[in-house]
Design a protein around this motif. Sequence first.
Motif, PDB file in Angstrom:
ATOM      1  N   GLY A 192     -43.029  -3.437 -22.629  1.00 26.71           N
ATOM      2  CA  GLY A 192     -41.782  -3.673 -23.348  1.00 26.71           C
ATOM      3  C   GLY A 192     -41.391  -2.474 -24.188  1.00 26.71           C
ATOM      4  N   LEU A 224     -37.837  12.980 -23.567  1.00 26.32           N
ATOM      5  CA  LEU A 224     -38.507  13.776 -24.581  1.00 26.32           C
ATOM      6  C   LEU A 224     -39.440  14.799 -23.937  1.00 26.32           C
ATOM      7  CD1 LEU A 224     -39.181  14.578 -27.362  1.00 26.32           C
ATOM      8  CD2 LEU A 224     -40.461  12.484 -27.686  1.00 26.32           C
ATOM      9  N   ARG A 237     -43.171   0.348 -37.465  1.00 28.44           N
ATOM     10  CA  ARG A 237     -43.081   0.991 -36.159  1.00 28.44           C
ATOM     11  C   ARG A 237     -44.107   0.448 -35.188  1.00 28.44           C
ATOM     12  NH1 ARG A 237     -39.313   2.144 -38.319  1.00 28.44           N
ATOM     13  NH2 ARG A 237     -38.323   4.142 -38.780  1.00 28.44           N
ATOM     14  N   THR A 252     -46.493  11.741 -31.876  1.00 26.82           N
ATOM     15  CA  THR A 252     -46.330  11.845 -33.325  1.00 26.82           C
ATOM     16  C   THR A 252     -45.246  10.878 -33.775  1.00 26.82           C
ATOM     17  OG1 THR A 252     -44.763  13.654 -33.071  1.00 26.82           O
ATOM     18  CG2 THR A 252     -47.045  14.252 -33.429  1.00 26.82           C
ATOM     19  N   THR A 253     -45.412  10.402 -34.986  1.00 26.15           N
ATOM     20  CA  THR A 253     -44.493   9.404 -35.517  1.00 26.15           C
ATOM     21  C   THR A 253     -44.438   9.548 -37.026  1.00 26.15           C
ATOM     22  OG1 THR A 253     -44.182   7.046 -35.870  1.00 26.15           O
ATOM     23  CG2 THR A 253     -46.397   7.776 -35.465  1.00 26.15           C
ATOM     24  N   ALA A 254     -43.384   9.022 -37.608  1.00 20.65           N
ATOM     25  CA  ALA A 254     -43.277   9.107 -39.061  1.00 20.65           C
ATOM     26  C   ALA A 254     -44.140   8.053 -39.736  1.00 20.65           C
ATOM     27  CB  ALA A 254     -41.828   8.933 -39.484  1.00 20.65           C
ATOM     28  N   ASP A 264     -39.381   3.788 -29.664  1.00 21.63           N
ATOM     29  CA  ASP A 264     -38.314   4.533 -30.359  1.00 21.63           C
ATOM     30  C   ASP A 264     -38.808   5.077 -31.697  1.00 21.63           C
ATOM     31  OD1 ASP A 264     -38.489   2.256 -31.828  1.00 21.63           O
ATOM     32  OD2 ASP A 264     -36.494   1.492 -31.339  1.00 21.63           O
ATOM     33  N   GLY A 265     -40.055   4.769 -32.041  1.00 17.66           N
ATOM     34  CA  GLY A 265     -40.618   5.355 -33.258  1.00 17.66           C
ATOM     35  C   GLY A 265     -41.359   6.644 -32.992  1.00 17.66           C
ATOM     36  N   VAL A 266     -41.454   7.029 -31.709  1.00 15.97           N
ATOM     37  CA  VAL A 266     -42.142   8.274 -31.361  1.00 15.97           C
ATOM     38  C   VAL A 266     -41.192   9.438 -31.614  1.00 15.97           C
ATOM     39  CG1 VAL A 266     -43.173   9.602 -29.500  1.00 15.97           C
ATOM     40  CG2 VAL A 266     -43.580   7.146 -29.650  1.00 15.97           C
ATOM     41  N   ILE A 267     -41.627  10.399 -32.423  1.00 15.76           N
ATOM     42  CA  ILE A 267     -40.719  11.506 -32.732  1.00 15.76           C
ATOM     43  C   ILE A 267     -41.298  12.837 -32.298  1.00 15.76           C
ATOM     44  CG2 ILE A 267     -39.651  10.290 -34.645  1.00 15.76           C
ATOM     45  CD1 ILE A 267     -41.321  11.922 -36.517  1.00 15.76           C
ATOM     46  N   GLY A 268     -42.011  12.834 -31.189  1.00 18.12           N
ATOM     47  CA  GLY A 268     -42.528  14.085 -30.660  1.00 18.12           C
ATOM     48  C   GLY A 268     -43.821  13.845 -29.928  1.00 18.12           C
TER      49      GLY A 268
END
Lengths: 526, 172
Positions: free
Chosen positions: A440, A513, A303, A484-486, A460-464
């Motif tokens: 980018g 988001l 990521r 936050t990210t996985a 696109d790896g950001v999940i919150g």
Amino acid sequence: MSGTRADGASPEGMHTAPAGDAPADVPWQKLDRRTVLVAVTLMGGIAFSGGVPAFVALAVPFGVVRALAWVLGGAALLLLGTAGLEYLRWRHTRYRIGPERAELHTGLLLVKRRSLRRERIRTVDLTAHPLLRVLGLVKVRIGTGEHSAAGADSILQITPVTRREGDRLRRELLDHAVREDAEETDGRLATLDPRWIRYAPLSFAAPLLGLGAGGALMQGSEWFGLQVEVIQWVGDLFDGVTVLWMVLTLAVVLLIAGAVGALGLFVEMWWGYRLDREPGGTLRVQRGLFTSRSISIEERRLRGVEVLEPLGIRLSGAARLDAVATGLAETETDQKTDRKTLLPPAPKELAETVAARVLREPVSPTSAVRLRGHPVAARGRRLRWALGSVLGVVASLLLLGVLLTQVLVWVAVAAVVVLLPVAALLAVDAYRSLGHGLTGKYLVVRSGSMRRATVALRRDGVIGFTVKQSVFQRRAGLVTVTATTAAGVGAYSAYDVGQSEGLEFAGEAVPGLLGPFLERDPDGTP
Amino acid sequence: MTVSGTGAGTGTVRLRPPQNRFDRRVVPWWRVQWLLLVLPPVLVLVLLGVLIEPARFWLFLPAALIAVPGLLAALLLPGWWYRVHRWEVTESAVYIHTGYFWQEWRVAPMSRIQTVDTVRGPLQQAFGLATVVVTTGSAKGAVKIEGLDHEVAAELAEQLTEITGATPGDAT
């Protein structure tokens, strides 16, 4: 607790005894038989190091012959027992890689049957400590990289198998990635340059190793009842010298010892280092002098990257490169090991180049980005923290000095003179490090002085997002914005960024988001 | 290459408060939690103070030092928190705002939610409350809505589970 699972994602990877999909044609395989030899040898080492002091202790009251008999008898029992147990473990352990699952059955009394769905397998790492290497064996560690409560359960450890079998497992298990883009294997991304070793003594490991050596010396001498002698010997060496000189000399000696230790550690860890991109989109790090390690990171788990510059290494113009990938740190212990390190401390331009090649970008986002600094209020906060921590140390020293001995008062004065400028410098440096920006596909944040970290995280790896604001930050118009990210440590922050700027940064980084929850005051009054 | 937006002098940007308040019963729940935290040490100190006469002052003093601010906080803070704690579930995300001195806003997008759990501690059961825990793939991205009516919580969990169940992939 009444629970409902949102989807099959996180618990699915682990199953006991698969019911439906077990075409029995894949034969079970066993571990290498020599595991018994390995276990006995290791236990022999332990028995020897434990047996010698025991023999010495027993020889005095019982005499040499009886002591020897006791110790040898005990050792023989221990070794036989180990051999027996290990043989049973070998008998009862089997694994197979089916078309759907990787399965491992272990256990004698408590039979454990575990399997991982193959499409969930993310990492296959091979390690071999010196004994295994001599025998041509490796330990295979298969992980799914899920943040499940099961934690360690989503890892299969198959140890030991022959090196060839280990390579076969690795290739076979990681091969499920699409193979069409085979032309993208641009092979070697980086190899060890022996000159990098000059950065090793600059790391924080050096002083720590020095202190550790000093502590080990004291502890070891205590075991043999020689601690007083050692202290006396050191005292005699410095006879007629002031305490200050003695302390300084000892510190230098420990530092040198630490530097030597750091060099040794570097050689052990990074000997033969190379970073490759393999067919199917896997990054592979291989390294290690005595213990050889092979770490694979699937590219689709990647990521972003983190460029790390601990103070000493930064001052000499170098940087380390870590991967920010999901499924690398599954347990607490994994986070301490450095499975995520893609490049040891190396010249910064090289780190940036490797970062770019790893991410398949023309230029690394960490250097392409124009980082925006944070408001001056953030500097004030850092200076106040620095002042506060120095005052805390000084105040406790003064208190003890007044209560106990005059010397501590002078130490406190010295502490003010020395620590205050250092703390202030670090604070200003920490402020200068702060930055955030977008370039980018990536969101980039930077922070830290002793350990400056620049993280480029795929948007696109950001999940919150988490936004935090303390009362003090509110007064200064600052917020801390955390994506936050996985992957990696799970969250990366832009600390003390201006409120409006930080929120807009987050809104723009991942459209849709945070954006729907933002509102604007037209007049600009807070 | 794009550079972060400048805000262009259009005034302050802020996060709007989420729409829903917590259930009214969180106020007594928070209060009882505070009391459970404050009272045991105070009671122990007072009891010791009653029993050990010579040290009475030195036992009552810390008891008072803990009790007075603790009780004040138990009295005042929950009401205050109630006014600022809010939550909201939109079509695209779960959004929550908590804290006063240390404010925190958390957003978890629907498409990245992995599990939805409801949790009820013994105290919460007594007050008819429940906590909804929404986790994402990030170890640090969980959103906890503490203090919903337990039926509302169950419904919400159901609804979230349905929405997110349709999401393909492992949401990382």
